[in-house]
Design a protein around this motif. Structure first.
Motif, PDB file in Angstrom:
ATOM      1  N   THR A 329      29.355 -67.312  -1.311  1.00 58.68           N
ATOM      2  CA  THR A 329      28.300 -67.155  -0.297  1.00 58.68           C
ATOM      3  C   THR A 329      28.881 -67.075   1.108  1.00 58.68           C
ATOM      4  N   LEU A 330      30.161 -67.410   1.261  1.00 56.27           N
ATOM      5  CA  LEU A 330      30.799 -67.415   2.578  1.00 56.27           C
ATOM      6  C   LEU A 330      31.619 -66.161   2.843  1.00 56.27           C
ATOM      7  N   SER A 336      27.590 -61.335  -3.772  1.00 51.70           N
ATOM      8  CA  SER A 336      26.630 -62.439  -3.820  1.00 51.70           C
ATOM      9  C   SER A 336      25.853 -62.498  -2.512  1.00 51.70           C
ATOM     10  N   PRO A 337      24.614 -62.951  -2.572  1.00 55.41           N
ATOM     11  CA  PRO A 337      23.897 -63.202  -1.314  1.00 55.41           C
ATOM     12  C   PRO A 337      24.700 -64.205  -0.501  1.00 55.41           C
ATOM     13  N   HIS A 338      24.986 -63.870   0.745  1.00 54.68           N
ATOM     14  CA  HIS A 338      25.838 -64.766   1.498  1.00 54.68           C
ATOM     15  C   HIS A 338      25.196 -65.200   2.807  1.00 54.68           C
ATOM     16  N   ILE A 339      25.829 -66.178   3.380  1.00 58.70           N
ATOM     17  CA  ILE A 339      25.329 -66.804   4.590  1.00 58.70           C
ATOM     18  C   ILE A 339      25.347 -65.806   5.743  1.00 58.70           C
ATOM     19  N   THR A 340      24.536 -66.032   6.743  1.00 58.64           N
ATOM     20  CA  THR A 340      24.435 -65.137   7.893  1.00 58.64           C
ATOM     21  C   THR A 340      25.577 -65.383   8.869  1.00 58.64           C
ATOM     22  N   MET A 346      30.628 -65.587  13.829  1.00 62.26           N
ATOM     23  CA  MET A 346      30.372 -67.019  13.669  1.00 62.26           C
ATOM     24  C   MET A 346      29.354 -67.250  12.562  1.00 62.26           C
ATOM     25  N   LEU A 347      29.684 -68.127  11.652  1.00 61.06           N
ATOM     26  CA  LEU A 347      28.732 -68.533  10.624  1.00 61.06           C
ATOM     27  C   LEU A 347      27.489 -69.093  11.303  1.00 61.06           C
TER      28      LEU A 347
END
Length: 401
Positions: A329-330, A336-340, A346-347
């Motif tokens: 996710t990172l 995979s659906p990942h974080i914004t 920047m995460l």
């Protein structure tokens, strides 16, 4: 209501070694797709050693109680020396949570766990003096946590809210506790994790203290597992701890987290069996791209997967798979659906205090990379395979951002 944004000392603990380790390991420069945005200009380097030193020094500025002769933050004075007196107990010491002089056991214990984990994994990369200061920061917390367990059947978690210099406090210091009648598996499980992890920090230099920590960790875990429940479900504790420190995520992750650290510190198969037998019912496979004081699942899976990656306990393969799912996710290239991420890389997670996510997740990336680098394992993210160099590169990118 969303959890209170973590005050800075809990952020410092998660960034404490991340920046230093990322800078002092051989991490290739970023290149390709997502990584094609500028690093600092040539000749401008981040002083990670100085950042490390200041991060550790910050803990001294947050100390509560009678300060030791070697206190470097000399502008601070003794404070909170009678903490616990209202309940007839000694709760002097520990760390203030922020500028309002709160001492709350749940986030403080998580801070302690993370600081100890940082020293365990990366302490050898630290300058000798900073390694010593980091151990002292751990001990200031564990000395306090031992006091919260000193009375049979009760675990104290103190709370207070007063915006003034701690040296000037003259208001009542409220004391809360959990017991068999009002359980707190979350605070007890996290305290067990903190003490178990810290025992590894002192194992060589102070084995007697390390044994005390480990024995107390077992005691805290036994309470957590025997009297199951979240402290914030109790009306009185909820009034004192919420909305800022409610256990929004449940106590199940702290049970596994505490057992995992006891397994790591003691090598006791009892805790291995606990993890194996209770992982599913306590939510080890819960999908989350978050890791912090209220949600331990991602850190738990990274920690437990170490024994599988090293080829020691093959039955823990599912924890490696859960950790891989989190890592995927990172990774922006993952299917995979990942974080914004922000346009600058920047995460980003909605809500307050975004840096809590950046720092804690960066730490997990570096730690997982360390585990993988000593094996032939990689992270499988659909049609791509991710190795430790990519994880190190991602963590360094987040730190520089």
């Amino acid at each position: 209501m969303a959890p209170r944004p973590p005050p800075i000392h809990r952020l410092c603990v998660r960034i404490l070694l991340v920046s230093f380790v990322a800078a002092h390991r051989l991490v290739p420069p970023c290149s390709g797709s997502f990584y094609d945005f500028p690093f600092p200009a040539a000749g401008k380097r981040h002083d990670y050693r100085d950042a490390l030193a200041k991060s550790i020094l910050f803990f001294e500025g947050q100390r509560s109680g009678r300060l030791p002769p070697g206190q470097r933050a000399s502008w601070r004075g003794d404070s909170g020396v009678s903490d616990g007196a209202a309940a007839g107990v000694d709760l002097e010491g520990g760390y203030y949570d922020a500028g309002d002089n709160v001492k709350f056991g749940f986030p403080m214990a998580f801070t302690t766990t993370m600081l100890a984990w940082s020293v365990i994994e990366f302490g050898d990369s630290m300058p000798r003096d900073e390694r010593r200061h980091a151990a002292a920061a751990v001990r200031w917390a564990t000395d306090y946590l031992l006091k919260t367990l000193a009375h049979p059947g009760v675990i104290f978690l103190q709370d207070h809210d007063c915006w003034e210099r701690p040296e000037d406090m003259d208001t009542e210091r409220t004391v809360y506790n959990v017991s068999a009648g009002r359980p707190g598996s979350d605070i007890a499980g996290e305290t067990a994790a903190a003490l178990a992890a810290a025992s590894m920090v002192f194992r060589d230099d102070d084995p007697g203290y390390a044994e005390t920590l480990l024995a107390s960790a077992r005691k805290a875990f036994e309470y957590a597992d025997t009297y199951k429940g979240a402290y914030s479900d109790d009306p009185d504790l909820r009034a004192g701890g919420c909305p800022f420190y409610c256990d929004f995520n449940g106590y199940q992750d702290e049970l596994l987290w505490g057992a995992a650290w006891l397994r790591r510190a003691s090598k006791d198969d009892t805790f291995l069996q606990y993890i194996q037998n209770n992982g599913k019912t306590l939510g080890a496979e819960d999908s989350s791209n978050e890791f912090g004081w209220d949600n331990k699942h991602a850190g738990l899976n990274v920690l437990v997967s170490k024994e599988f990656i090293e080829g020691k306990v093959l039955s823990l393969q599912s924890y490696k798979e859960f950790a891989d799912n989190f890592i995927c996710t990172l990774i922006p290239e993952s299917s995979s659906p990942h974080i914004t991420y922000t346009p600058g890389g920047m995460l980003y997670k909605p809500g307050g205090s975004n840096m809590q996510h950046v720092t804690s997740i960066s730490f997990l990336l570096l730690t997982y990379a360390k585990y993988l680098s000593k094996s032939s394992h990689t992270v499988n993210c659909g049609d791509i395979s991710i190795g430790p160099v990519t994880l190190q590169r991602q963590a360094k990118r987040l730190i520089i951002c």
